[in-house]
Design an enzyme around this catalytic site. Structure first.
Site, PDB file in Angstrom:
ATOM      1  CD  GLU A 102      14.129 -14.046 -15.675  1.00  0.00           C
ATOM      2  OE1 GLU A 102      14.466 -13.118 -16.450  1.00  0.00           O
ATOM      3  OE2 GLU A 102      13.060 -14.673 -15.805  1.00  0.00           O
ATOM      4  N   PRO A 103      19.424 -13.251 -12.429  1.00  0.00           N
ATOM      5  CG  PRO A 103      20.731 -13.942 -10.615  1.00  0.00           C
ATOM      6  CD  PRO A 103      19.366 -14.116 -11.228  1.00  0.00           C
ATOM      7  CB  CYS A 141      38.735  -2.920 -41.193  1.00  0.00           C
ATOM      8  SG  CYS A 141      39.015  -1.603 -42.331  1.00  0.00           S
TER       9      CYS A 141
HETATM   10  N1  LLP Z   1      16.263 -11.797 -17.781  1.00  0.00           N
HETATM   11  C1  LLP Z   1      15.964 -11.359 -19.008  1.00  0.00           C
HETATM   12  C2  LLP Z   1      14.639 -11.594 -19.537  1.00  0.00           C
HETATM   13  C3  LLP Z   1      16.925 -10.674 -19.765  1.00  0.00           C
HETATM   14  O1  LLP Z   1      16.619 -10.234 -20.970  1.00  0.00           O
HETATM   15  C4  LLP Z   1      18.216 -10.453 -19.221  1.00  0.00           C
HETATM   16  C5  LLP Z   1      19.240  -9.737 -19.978  1.00  0.00           C
HETATM   17  C6  LLP Z   1      18.485 -10.955 -17.936  1.00  0.00           C
HETATM   18  C7  LLP Z   1      17.484 -11.602 -17.238  1.00  0.00           C
HETATM   19  C8  LLP Z   1      19.826 -10.778 -17.268  1.00  0.00           C
HETATM   20  O2  LLP Z   1      20.103  -9.463 -17.015  1.00  0.00           O
HETATM   21  P1  LLP Z   1      21.424  -9.077 -16.197  1.00  0.00           P
HETATM   22  O3  LLP Z   1      21.246  -9.570 -14.785  1.00  0.00           O
HETATM   23  O4  LLP Z   1      22.567  -9.726 -16.841  1.00  0.00           O
HETATM   24  O5  LLP Z   1      21.460  -7.599 -16.281  1.00  0.00           O
HETATM   25  N2  LLP Z   1      24.575  -7.384 -23.902  1.00  0.00           N
HETATM   26  C9  LLP Z   1      24.277  -6.385 -22.895  1.00  0.00           C
HETATM   27  C10 LLP Z   1      23.311  -6.890 -21.856  1.00  0.00           C
HETATM   28  C11 LLP Z   1      22.012  -7.407 -22.432  1.00  0.00           C
HETATM   29  C12 LLP Z   1      21.091  -7.927 -21.388  1.00  0.00           C
HETATM   30  C13 LLP Z   1      19.943  -8.625 -22.014  1.00  0.00           C
HETATM   31  N3  LLP Z   1      19.011  -9.193 -21.105  1.00  0.00           N
HETATM   32  C14 LLP Z   1      25.567  -5.882 -22.275  1.00  0.00           C
HETATM   33  O6  LLP Z   1      26.638  -6.352 -22.657  1.00  0.00           O
HETATM   34  O7  LLP Z   1      25.532  -4.993 -21.432  1.00  0.00           O
END
Ligand code: LLP
Length: 415
Positions: A275-276, A345
């Site tokens: 799940e990238p 702000c």
């Molecule tokens: N699968 C699940 C169940 C997840 O919760 C997430 C991300 C992903 C896949 C994807 O993960 P990635 O490959 O993008 O690392 N807002 C935060 C990141 C939150 C990620 C939440 N879950 C930031 O800006 O760093």
């Protein structure tokens, strides 16, 4: 990972062949700009790293769920990881079939579960015994057999920012590993449920293979134990989490990541789901923002006040996240230190402290790098600021994939 997408040409910063200054002039600021070629290349790079083994990428839509981006991922062959019914609806409108979608998320509401079950998504990644009972009840009432994967909390510390570390035992996500086998037996024994997989997602912006590999290994161990007991599942889903080098350094090698995951998954023969999110979208995007004021200070860096802030990109304010910031046209002259701050702000509304930059003047435009993931999706209307538009650069030109919100639209839900 290719780093050629946003590159200088003399004093000007280009997105592929398009000067970012042309986009800023025509579309105004703040504005998000994404490179279609960079998205395609990043998707292909992740996919290629796992080419030797049966796998499917389910792009984590939460990273960037603009419809045109979702459509592009579909055309690239991706599936979707959705985290709300809203994301499921975006995926459907982007042309994904229910079987392309896995549905994850702590705290799924009944209406969300019902939608997922009646659609027949590829897997509901179930978070708890309570959720499994609710899924079973709904599924039974409709004469269906819901495809369920159990989300495990492997108690693995991914070493990321605590706000985005999800696999430690104390976090709210998944079921403890020690309880997982018994729950799997219960799911397998329930005619309203079909246990199709096991899932873990230990966090985001992870720069080491080891925690990701350890969690994958636990899923495989559990799956093998189930198989010995006569319960055969289809897949293990190792979530997302691959970090990117926000500082422009080498980051986590996709080959090392794939080798680590495959070394534990391959012997099982189980299909692999990934799940990238960030690794596909973050490097493909910049946020363009214009300098609206310069305040010189008696000591320390001068302040460059820009027209984007935590409302457009909350990562620096929320996680203390570092994003490279570059002027899109470099003025001649030696570097000065600037603190780049937004207009809100809140003192946390700061994009960068003591950044060396060529001389800045009011009206100059800066590119906040690696903003394609968790940028526009986390925007807010705080201070009654309309959402910024989003542009996609493709084939030497750009097009609007989301236009700027108007003040009327900002208010049209109100009585
Ligand atoms: N699968 C699940 C169940 C997840 O919760 C997430 C991300 C992903 C896949 C994807 O993960 P990635 O490959 O993008 O690392 N807002 C935060 C990141 C939150 C990620 C939440 N879950 C930031 O800006 O760093």
């Amino acid at each position: 990972m290719p780093t050629t997408t946003f590159h200088p040409d003399g004093a000007a910063l280009l997105c592929d062949a398009v000067p970012l200054s042309d986009i800023a002039r025509a579309e105004g600021t703040p504005v998000y700009v994404y490179s279609a070629a960079a998205i395609d290349r990043a998707y292909a790079a992740v996919d290629a790293a796992f080419a030797s083994y049966p796998h499917r990428l389910h792009y984590a839509l939460k990273a960037n769920s603009t419809l045109a981006i979702a459509c592009r991922l579909r055309r690239l062959g991706s599936g979707i990881d959705a985290n709300s019914v809203g994301e499921i609806e975006v995926a459907l409108r982007a042309g994904f079939a229910p079987d392309d979608i896995v549905f994850t998320g702590v705290g799924k509401r009944d209406d969300e579960l019902e939608r997922a079950i009646t659609l027949g998504v590829h897997a509901v990644n179930a978070e708890s015994r309570g959720e499994i009972d609710r899924i079973a009840g709904m599924s039974h009432a409709r004469g269906l057999r819901a495809r369920v994967a159990l989300r495990i909390n492997p108690d693995v510390d991914a070493g990321s920012h605590p706000y985005i570390t999800t696999g430690v035992g104390s976090s709210k996500f998944g079921v403890p590993f020690a309880q997982a086998a018994a729950l799997c037996h219960e799911i397998a024994a329930n005619p309203a449920l079909h246990l199709v997989g096991l899932h873990a997602h230990v966090g985001s912006q992870i720069l080491k293979v080891e925690p990701l590999q350890r969690a994958a290994g636990m899923l495989v161990r559990l799956a093998c134990g189930l198989r010995d007991a006569g319960i055969v599942i289809e897949h293990v889903d190792v979530g997302g989490g691959v970090g990117i080098p926000y500082d422009g350094g080498p980051g986590l090698s996709l080959d090392a990541y794939a080798a680590g995951i495959l070394s534990v998954v391959r012997p099982s023969g189980l299909a692999l789901l990934l799940e990238p999110g960030r690794v596909i979208m973050a490097p493909a995007g910049v946020l363009l923002t214009r300098v609206v004021d310069i305040k010189s200070r008696a000591s320390g860096a001068d302040l460059a006040v820009v027209d984007a802030g935590m409302t457009e990109l909350i990562r620096p304010a929320l996680y203390g996240a570092y994003h490279r910031i570059d002027p899109i046209v470099r003025r001649p002259g030696g570097d000065h230190l600037y603190e780049i701050v937004g207009p809100l702000c809140e003192t946390s509304d700061t994009f960068g402290k003591a950044r060396p930059m060529p001389p800045l003047e009011v009206g100059d435009v800066l590119a906040v790098r690696d903003a394609g993931a968790y940028g526009s999706v986390m925007a807010s209307n705080y201070n009654r600021r309309p959402f910024a538009p989003e542009m996609l650069v493709e084939g030497g030109c750009w097009r609007t994939i989301r236009r700027r919100q108007t003040i009327d639209e900002l208010m049209n839900l109100e009585q």
